[in-house]
Scaffold this active site. Structure first.
Site, PDB file in Angstrom:
ATOM      1  N   CYS A 282       0.850  -1.318  -0.058  1.00  0.00           N
ATOM      2  CA  CYS A 282      -0.041  -0.058   0.042  1.00  0.00           C
ATOM      3  C   CYS A 282       0.766   1.171   0.072  1.00  0.00           C
ATOM      4  O   CYS A 282       0.543   2.072  -0.364  1.00  0.00           O
ATOM      5  CB  CYS A 282      -0.994   0.049   1.239  1.00  0.00           C
ATOM      6  SG  CYS A 282      -1.882  -1.543   1.158  1.00  0.00           S
TER       7      CYS A 282
ATOM      8  N   ASN B 151     -10.027  -1.053  -2.387  1.00  0.00           N
ATOM      9  CA  ASN B 151      -8.558  -0.670  -1.895  1.00  0.00           C
ATOM     10  C   ASN B 151      -7.823  -1.139  -3.282  1.00  0.00           C
ATOM     11  O   ASN B 151      -7.880  -2.522  -3.399  1.00  0.00           O
ATOM     12  CB  ASN B 151      -8.366  -1.448  -0.657  1.00  0.00           C
ATOM     13  CG  ASN B 151      -6.879  -1.345  -0.117  1.00  0.00           C
ATOM     14  OD1 ASN B 151      -6.088  -0.950  -1.181  1.00  0.00           O
ATOM     15  ND2 ASN B 151      -6.623  -1.544   0.958  1.00  0.00           N
TER      16      ASN B 151
ATOM     17  N   HIS C 260      -3.967   6.969   1.282  1.00  0.00           N
ATOM     18  CA  HIS C 260      -4.145   5.696   0.593  1.00  0.00           C
ATOM     19  C   HIS C 260      -5.599   5.004   0.851  1.00  0.00           C
ATOM     20  O   HIS C 260      -6.085   5.200   2.127  1.00  0.00           O
ATOM     21  CB  HIS C 260      -3.171   4.637   1.160  1.00  0.00           C
ATOM     22  CG  HIS C 260      -3.373   3.070   1.034  1.00  0.00           C
ATOM     23  ND1 HIS C 260      -3.693   2.762  -0.345  1.00  0.00           N
ATOM     24  CD2 HIS C 260      -3.600   2.040   1.657  1.00  0.00           C
ATOM     25  CE1 HIS C 260      -3.914   1.459  -0.044  1.00  0.00           C
ATOM     26  NE2 HIS C 260      -4.186   1.139   0.999  1.00  0.00           N
TER      27      HIS C 260
HETATM   28  O1  UT7 Z   1      -4.677  -1.165   2.696  1.00  0.00           O
HETATM   29  C1  UT7 Z   1      -3.840  -2.210   3.415  1.00  0.00           C
HETATM   30  C2  UT7 Z   1      -4.141  -2.044   5.031  1.00  0.00           C
HETATM   31  N1  UT7 Z   1      -5.372  -2.631   5.215  1.00  0.00           N
HETATM   32  C3  UT7 Z   1      -6.132  -1.919   6.111  1.00  0.00           C
HETATM   33  O2  UT7 Z   1      -5.861  -0.947   6.282  1.00  0.00           O
HETATM   34  C4  UT7 Z   1      -7.431  -2.718   6.631  1.00  0.00           C
HETATM   35  C5  UT7 Z   1      -7.610  -2.289   7.955  1.00  0.00           C
HETATM   36  N2  UT7 Z   1      -8.696  -3.358   8.430  1.00  0.00           N
HETATM   37  C6  UT7 Z   1      -9.930  -3.303   8.140  1.00  0.00           C
HETATM   38  O3  UT7 Z   1     -10.171  -2.267   7.276  1.00  0.00           O
HETATM   39  C7  UT7 Z   1     -11.052  -3.971   8.991  1.00  0.00           C
HETATM   40  O4  UT7 Z   1     -10.293  -4.881   9.978  1.00  0.00           O
HETATM   41  C8  UT7 Z   1     -11.791  -4.948   7.918  1.00  0.00           C
HETATM   42  C9  UT7 Z   1     -12.735  -4.293   7.201  1.00  0.00           C
HETATM   43  C10 UT7 Z   1     -10.992  -5.979   7.026  1.00  0.00           C
HETATM   44  C11 UT7 Z   1     -12.759  -5.835   8.865  1.00  0.00           C
HETATM   45  O5  UT7 Z   1     -13.619  -4.998   9.579  1.00  0.00           O
HETATM   46  P1  UT7 Z   1     -13.649  -5.450  11.246  1.00  0.00           P
HETATM   47  O6  UT7 Z   1     -14.747  -4.392  11.677  1.00  0.00           O
HETATM   48  O7  UT7 Z   1     -12.296  -5.343  11.682  1.00  0.00           O
HETATM   49  O8  UT7 Z   1     -14.357  -6.838  11.091  1.00  0.00           O
HETATM   50  P2  UT7 Z   1     -13.590  -8.190  11.841  1.00  0.00           P
HETATM   51  O9  UT7 Z   1     -12.603  -8.556  11.062  1.00  0.00           O
HETATM   52  O10 UT7 Z   1     -13.547  -7.729  13.406  1.00  0.00           O
HETATM   53  O11 UT7 Z   1     -14.870  -9.189  11.602  1.00  0.00           O
HETATM   54  C12 UT7 Z   1     -15.900  -8.951  12.669  1.00  0.00           C
HETATM   55  C13 UT7 Z   1     -17.256  -9.941  12.031  1.00  0.00           C
HETATM   56  C14 UT7 Z   1     -16.530 -11.538  12.147  1.00  0.00           C
HETATM   57  O12 UT7 Z   1     -17.562 -12.438  12.490  1.00  0.00           O
HETATM   58  P3  UT7 Z   1     -17.839 -12.833  14.033  1.00  0.00           P
HETATM   59  O13 UT7 Z   1     -16.641 -13.360  14.339  1.00  0.00           O
HETATM   60  O14 UT7 Z   1     -17.886 -11.621  14.822  1.00  0.00           O
HETATM   61  O15 UT7 Z   1     -18.995 -13.765  14.219  1.00  0.00           O
HETATM   62  C15 UT7 Z   1     -16.036 -11.659  10.668  1.00  0.00           C
HETATM   63  O16 UT7 Z   1     -16.044 -13.059  10.320  1.00  0.00           O
HETATM   64  O17 UT7 Z   1     -17.310  -9.934  10.565  1.00  0.00           O
HETATM   65  C16 UT7 Z   1     -17.253 -10.951   9.807  1.00  0.00           C
HETATM   66  N3  UT7 Z   1     -16.913 -10.700   8.453  1.00  0.00           N
HETATM   67  C17 UT7 Z   1     -17.555 -10.327   7.504  1.00  0.00           C
HETATM   68  N4  UT7 Z   1     -18.946 -10.778   7.616  1.00  0.00           N
HETATM   69  C18 UT7 Z   1     -19.830 -10.393   6.420  1.00  0.00           C
HETATM   70  C19 UT7 Z   1     -15.536 -10.612   7.965  1.00  0.00           C
HETATM   71  N5  UT7 Z   1     -15.642 -10.167   6.723  1.00  0.00           N
HETATM   72  C20 UT7 Z   1     -16.764 -10.132   6.366  1.00  0.00           C
HETATM   73  C21 UT7 Z   1     -17.633 -10.026   5.126  1.00  0.00           C
HETATM   74  N6  UT7 Z   1     -18.798  -9.904   5.219  1.00  0.00           N
HETATM   75  N7  UT7 Z   1     -16.909  -9.818   4.039  1.00  0.00           N
END
Ligand code: UT7
Length: 335
Positions: free
Chosen positions: A115, A292, A262
């Site tokens: 990134c 992204n 970014h």
């Molecule tokens: O560009 C490079 C740098 N990258 C970044 O900066 C990304 C940084 N991180 C993020 O943007 C976020 O952490 C994400 C968008 C990737 C994820 O969002 P989050 O709010 O941190 O969600 P999480 O990973 O804590 O997951 C929460 C829940 C989980 O379910 P449980 O365990 O609570 O039942 C996941 O399994 O959401 C679930 N989940 C989804 N649900 C529906 C994860 N991905 C999805 C999805 N659709 N696509």
């Protein structure tokens, strides 16, 4: 010592629009979750047979940038190509651009900083121009994410975020005036390399071994991300490196005319905006349309902001990125 300035910008995204609803047909996800957590409504994916690849998209963006810089391919002295998704394991995309654009046998350098790749590339180009070695350097960020993502529910936290596209900038020796790249600031912290990574295929994770040793549920040749960990570090490092750049130039947050972060996640951009107390007019986001696009996200956003007349001569433009590595960086520009 010379200074450098951006004399041409261009971007290209594939025509194929993939909405959140389209993805929900492939995996257990939904539009509401994706929009709420990331701000993304749709992204572009290369379609089989449309002729695009990481290098091809890079050439399309670069052709526009060169045109706007009023330069011909033979005027370019060096190519810097940033990507995490090259067409080939080796050689890199830079030499493909050199060939496709019919350039002289100029150097082609590939940058692997995910990134932060475009900012790293811009910084390298700036140094070559500052020393007087080169006059015009082409910097490209291009990604074909869709070719290597896990579009099953297993990969949903990664695969809904990323999109394909390319952006390019021509950096030229500043013949007069004091505008241009004021400074660049680069960092890395390898302790967190596994938090957002694609382990193989690589020399440590060779394909036959991967297939033999790993059950289908855990294939290390898809990218994996510890989303919350990355998010927490991103918001700290973004703010830090923007402040570092401002301090180096005796500028304050209020002096920023346009911040192009970014496009990692709209929530990250909003967090930074809030933390630095920037107005909506001071920050540009387009992740809603493209997702992204990693190394391509800053040059695509910068080009769109410029095309929309949101960047004018004399403006202080700040570019900032954070991502896999971890790597992060900023560039402070007087437009
Ligand atoms: O560009 C490079 C740098 N990258 C970044 O900066 C990304 C940084 N991180 C993020 O943007 C976020 O952490 C994400 C968008 C990737 C994820 O969002 P989050 O709010 O941190 O969600 P999480 O990973 O804590 O997951 C929460 C829940 C989980 O379910 P449980 O365990 O609570 O039942 C996941 O399994 O959401 C679930 N989940 C989804 N649900 C529906 C994860 N991905 C999805 C999805 N659709 N696509």
């Amino acid at each position: 010592m010379y200074t450098s300035k951006i004399t041409g910008l261009g971007y290209y995204v594939p025509e194929n629009v993939v909405t959140n609803d389209d993805l929900s047909k492939l995996m257990d996800t939904n539009d509401a979750w994706i929009q709420e957590r990331t701000g993304i409504k749709e992204r572009r994916h290369i379609k089989k047979g449309d002729g695009n690849s990481t290098s091809v998209m890079g050439v399309k963006a670069a052709t526009i940038a060169l045109d706007r810089a009023k330069l011909l391919p033979n005027d370019i002295d060096m190519i810097v190509f940033a990507t995490l998704s090259p067409d080939m394991y080796f050689p890199g995309g830079g030499v493909e651009v050199q060939e496709m654009m019919g350039m002289r046998t100029i150097p082609a350098l590939d940058v692997r900083n995910q990134c932060s790749g475009f900012i790293y590339g811009l910084s390298v180009a700036d140094q070559f121009i500052k020393t007087g070695m080169y006059k015009n350097v082409l910097v490209i960020g291009s990604e074909n994410h869709s070719g290597g993502l896990d579009f099953t529910t297993r990969g949903r936290n990664v695969s809904v975020i990323f999109g394909d596209g390319a952006g390019a900038a021509v950096l030229s020796r500043n013949e007069e005036g004091s505008n241009g790249i004021l400074s660049t600031h680069l960092h890395s912290e390898g302790a967190h390399k596994n938090e957002l990574a694609l382990q193989g295929p690589s020399t440590a994770h060779w394909v036959p071994e991967i297939i033999a040793e790993n059950p289908q549920e855990n294939i290390p040749y898809y990218p994996v991300m510890n989303g919350q960990f990355v998010f927490k570090h991103a918001i700290v490092r973004f703010a830090e490196v923007i402040q570092e750049g401002l301090d180096a130039n005796n500028l304050e947050v209020k002096d920023i005319d346009m911040l192009i972060p970014h496009q990692a996640n709209l929530r990250i951009s909003q967090f930074i905006q809030h933390k630095l107390k920037l107005t909506d007019d001071q920050v540009f986001n387009n992740i809603q349309k493209y997702g992204n696009t990693t190394a391509a996200s800053i040059p695509i956003a910068l080009t769109e902001a410029w095309e929309q007349g949101k960047i004018k001569e004399g403006d202080v433009v700040v570019l900032a990125a954070f991502g896999s590595g971890f790597t992060w960086g900023s560039a402070i520009i007087r437009w």
